[in-house]
Design a protein around this motif. Structure first.
Motif, PDB file in Angstrom:
ATOM      1  N   TYR A  23       0.835  -1.203   0.000  1.00  0.00           N
ATOM      2  CA  TYR A  23       0.000   0.000   0.000  1.00  0.00           C
ATOM      3  C   TYR A  23       0.873   1.257   0.000  1.00  0.00           C
ATOM      4  N   ALA A  24       1.928   1.242   0.822  1.00  0.00           N
ATOM      5  CA  ALA A  24       2.831   2.399   0.860  1.00  0.00           C
ATOM      6  C   ALA A  24       3.536   2.573  -0.486  1.00  0.00           C
ATOM      7  N   ILE A  25       3.936   1.457  -1.096  1.00  0.00           N
ATOM      8  CA  ILE A  25       4.616   1.526  -2.393  1.00  0.00           C
ATOM      9  C   ILE A  25       3.684   2.084  -3.457  1.00  0.00           C
ATOM     10  N   ALA A  26       2.424   1.644  -3.453  1.00  0.00           N
ATOM     11  CA  ALA A  26       1.457   2.143  -4.446  1.00  0.00           C
ATOM     12  C   ALA A  26       1.262   3.650  -4.306  1.00  0.00           C
ATOM     13  N   ASP A  27       1.139   4.132  -3.067  1.00  0.00           N
ATOM     14  CA  ASP A  27       0.998   5.584  -2.866  1.00  0.00           C
ATOM     15  C   ASP A  27       2.204   6.329  -3.425  1.00  0.00           C
ATOM     16  N   TRP A  28       3.393   5.774  -3.242  1.00  0.00           N
ATOM     17  CA  TRP A  28       4.622   6.422  -3.699  1.00  0.00           C
ATOM     18  C   TRP A  28       4.717   6.421  -5.223  1.00  0.00           C
ATOM     19  N   LEU A  29       4.436   5.286  -5.839  1.00  0.00           N
ATOM     20  CA  LEU A  29       4.601   5.174  -7.287  1.00  0.00           C
ATOM     21  C   LEU A  29       3.488   5.868  -8.057  1.00  0.00           C
ATOM     22  N   LEU A  30       2.273   5.822  -7.545  1.00  0.00           N
ATOM     23  CA  LEU A  30       1.135   6.353  -8.294  1.00  0.00           C
ATOM     24  C   LEU A  30       0.861   7.821  -8.009  1.00  0.00           C
ATOM     25  N   ARG A  31       1.183   8.267  -6.778  1.00  0.00           N
ATOM     26  CA  ARG A  31       0.826   9.636  -6.387  1.00  0.00           C
ATOM     27  C   ARG A  31       1.993  10.426  -5.815  1.00  0.00           C
ATOM     28  N   SER A  32       3.185   9.850  -5.826  1.00  0.00           N
ATOM     29  CA  SER A  32       4.366  10.490  -5.237  1.00  0.00           C
ATOM     30  C   SER A  32       4.106  10.911  -3.791  1.00  0.00           C
ATOM     31  N   ASP A  33       3.311  10.131  -3.082  1.00  0.00           N
ATOM     32  CA  ASP A  33       2.962  10.384  -1.688  1.00  0.00           C
ATOM     33  C   ASP A  33       3.803   9.449  -0.816  1.00  0.00           C
ATOM     34  N   ASP A  34       4.754  10.029  -0.075  1.00  0.00           N
ATOM     35  CA  ASP A  34       5.652   9.195   0.722  1.00  0.00           C
ATOM     36  C   ASP A  34       5.175   9.005   2.155  1.00  0.00           C
ATOM     37  N   ARG A  35       3.995   9.495   2.503  1.00  0.00           N
ATOM     38  CA  ARG A  35       3.524   9.376   3.879  1.00  0.00           C
ATOM     39  C   ARG A  35       3.248   7.925   4.256  1.00  0.00           C
ATOM     40  N   GLY A  36       2.965   7.097   3.267  1.00  0.00           N
ATOM     41  CA  GLY A  36       2.698   5.695   3.567  1.00  0.00           C
ATOM     42  C   GLY A  36       3.891   4.978   4.170  1.00  0.00           C
ATOM     43  N   PHE A  37       5.115   5.418   3.825  1.00  0.00           N
ATOM     44  CA  PHE A  37       6.299   4.781   4.391  1.00  0.00           C
ATOM     45  C   PHE A  37       6.387   5.038   5.896  1.00  0.00           C
ATOM     46  N   ALA A  38       6.083   6.265   6.307  1.00  0.00           N
ATOM     47  CA  ALA A  38       6.103   6.585   7.743  1.00  0.00           C
ATOM     48  C   ALA A  38       5.013   5.811   8.476  1.00  0.00           C
ATOM     49  N   ARG A  39       3.837   5.711   7.854  1.00  0.00           N
ATOM     50  CA  ARG A  39       2.755   4.948   8.485  1.00  0.00           C
ATOM     51  C   ARG A  39       3.149   3.477   8.621  1.00  0.00           C
ATOM     52  N   TYR A  40       3.774   2.962   7.586  1.00  0.00           N
ATOM     53  CA  TYR A  40       4.192   1.557   7.619  1.00  0.00           C
ATOM     54  C   TYR A  40       5.227   1.332   8.724  1.00  0.00           C
ATOM     55  N   ARG A  41       6.229   2.203   8.828  1.00  0.00           N
ATOM     56  CA  ARG A  41       7.246   2.037   9.872  1.00  0.00           C
ATOM     57  C   ARG A  41       6.623   2.124  11.262  1.00  0.00           C
ATOM     58  N   ALA A  42       5.653   3.017  11.432  1.00  0.00           N
ATOM     59  CA  ALA A  42       4.979   3.136  12.728  1.00  0.00           C
ATOM     60  C   ALA A  42       4.183   1.869  13.042  1.00  0.00           C
ATOM     61  N   LEU A  43       3.541   1.309  12.012  1.00  0.00           N
ATOM     62  CA  LEU A  43       2.778   0.084  12.207  1.00  0.00           C
ATOM     63  C   LEU A  43       3.694  -1.066  12.589  1.00  0.00           C
TER      64      LEU A  43
END
Length: 341
Positions: A262-282
Motif C-alpha cells: 500500500y505504501a509503495i502504491a501511494d509512492w509510485l502512483l501519487r508520489s505520496d511518501d507518507r505511507g512509508f512513515a505509516r508503515y514504519r509506525a505500524l
C-alpha cells in the motif's frame, strides 16, 4: 503454519494454488510449558480449523511462480551497494550490472542486507539460537503429540518437534548462544544427550535416526533502527524477526508485505511518501505488542528461576547492554551458525 494463514493466502489469491500443493494438514499443537504435562491446543476451536505442516521448498516455489505470473522479472545478482540519487535508488548488482528504481524492497530475511546497506542498524533483543536436527521418522502414530507441533521447555530453553512432509521429523533445541556453547549443542553427541533428558520430545523421536549433525541458526528477536530515504522498505524478517515460539514468521512476512504494498502504491502512483512513515509506525507497534506477548508467555514458565535462560526473560534483560553475552553470540555465530542467505 497456524490456521490464520488461510486469510492471507485468500487475500493474495493464492488459496487455490496452495490447496493444489497438498501440504499436510495439522489439527492441533501440544506443549509442556509451565509444568511437565502435555497440554493440547485444538485448532477446531479456530474459525479456520486447520493448520498446515509445509513442504517449505514447494511453498516458496509457488510464491515465486505466482510473482512471475503477475509481472515479476527474476534477476540472478548479488547486491554490492545501494545509494539514493535524487528521487531514485541506484543498485549495484555486480556482474548483473547497475539498476535504478524508485522503490527498493528488502526481503532478504534476517540478513536485512539492503536495509543495512541503506544505513539502518539491526538491533538484537536477545541471543536465542536454534540447534536443528532432522530424523528419519519412526513409527509413533499413537503417542501423545505425535501428530502435532510439540513444544517442551527445559532448564536451559525449550524444544520443538514436528513431523515434516516426506516422512521426516525435525527436532530443535532452542537456547541462548552462550548456553549453546556450554551445552555443546553444535555436537551431535551432546545434542542427543540433551534430547535424552526430555520427557515428551525424546519419546516421539523414538528410534528415529539423525540424518546429519546439528545446524545452528540465529533465532532471536530483532528490529531495525534508523531512518532512510523514502522508497526503501523492509518486509518479513528483514523489518523484524520474531522468536519462533510465536509461530508467526510466515504470517508476519505476508502481512507486512501486504501493508508495504500500500505504501509503495501511494509512492509510485501519487508520489505520496507518507505511507512509508505509516508503515514504519505500524511495524514498530506490531513489534512492541509482540514483545509484550512474548514476555507474558515466557513468564508462564517458573520452574527454573535460577536458570540464566529463564532469568533473562523473566527480568527483561536487555541484550544490548550485555557486552560479554554479545561477544559469546558473535563467537557462536562465527563458529557454528549458518549465515542467512
Amino acid at each position: 503454519m497456524p490456521p490464520l494463514i488461510k486469510r492471507f493466502l485468500d487475500h493474495l489469491g493464492l488459496g487455490a494454488g496452495f490447496a493444489r500443493d497438498s501440504h499436510c494438514p495439522s489439527f492441533r499443537t501440544a506443549s509442556a510449558w509451565g509444568g511437565p504435562e502435555l497440554i493440547s491446543n485444538e485448532f477446531f476451536l479456530d474459525v479456520h480449523n486447520i493448520g498446515w505442516r509445509l513442504d517449505r521448498a514447494r511453498f516458496d516455489r509457488m510464491l515465486a511462480a505466482e510473482a512471475e505470473n503477475r509481472g515479476a522479472i527474476p534477476l540472478a545478482a548479488k547486491v554490492g551497494s545501494i545509494r539514493f540519487d535524487g528521487d531514485r535508488w541506484t543498485i549495484d548488482c555486480g556482474e548483473a550490472g547497475t539498476r535504478t528504481a524508485r522503490c527498493v524492497v528488502d526481503a532478504t530475511g534476517r540478513a536485512a542486507l539492503l536495509s543495512r546497506l541503506g544505513g539502518l542498524k539491526p538491533i538484537n533483543c536477545d541471543r536465542l539460537v536454534a540447534a536443528t536436527v532432522f530424523f528419519e521418522e519412526s513409527e509413533s502414530p499413537g503417542l501423545p503429540g505425535a501428530d502435532a507441533a510439540l513444544i517442551e521447555s527445559f532448564r536451559d530453553g525449550w524444544w520443538y518437534t514436528a513431523a515434516t512432509p516426506g516422512g521426516r521429523r525435525v527436532a530443535v533445541l532452542m537456547t541462548d548462544a552462550d548456553l549453546a556453547r556450554r551445552l555443546g549443542a553444535p555436537r551431535l553427541d551432546a545434542w542427543m544427550e540433551c534430547l535424552g533428558k526430555t520427557r515428551h520430545v525424546r519419546t516421539i523421536i523414538g528410534a528415529g535416526r539423525p540424518l546429519a549433525p546439528p545446524r545452528l541458526w540465529p533465532a532471536g528477536s530483532r528490529y531495525l533502527e534508523g531512518n532512510v530515504h523514502p522508497g526503501l522498505i523492509a518486509v518479513g524478517d528483514a523489518v523484524s524477526s520474531f522468536d519462533p515460539l510465536s509461530s508467526q514468521g510466515i504470517i508476519k512476512a505476508l502481512r507486512s508485505s501486504i501493508f508495504a504494498s500500500y505504501a509503495i502504491a501511494d509512492w509510485l502512483l501519487r508520489s505520496d511518501d507518507r505511507g512509508f512513515a505509516r508503515y514504519r509506525a505500524l511495524m514498530k507497534r506490531e513489534f512492541a505488542s509482540y514483545r509484550e506477548t512474548l514476555r507474558d508467555y515466557y513468564r508462564q514458565e517458573q520452574r527454573w528461576p535460577d536458570s540464566p535462560f529463564w532469568h533473562r526473560r523473566h527480568n527483561g534483560s536487555d541484550f544490548r547492554n550485555q557486552s560479554a553475552a554479545l561477544k559469546d553470540l558473535r563467537e557462536t555465530v562465527r563458529s557454528h551458525v549458518r549465515p542467512p542467505s
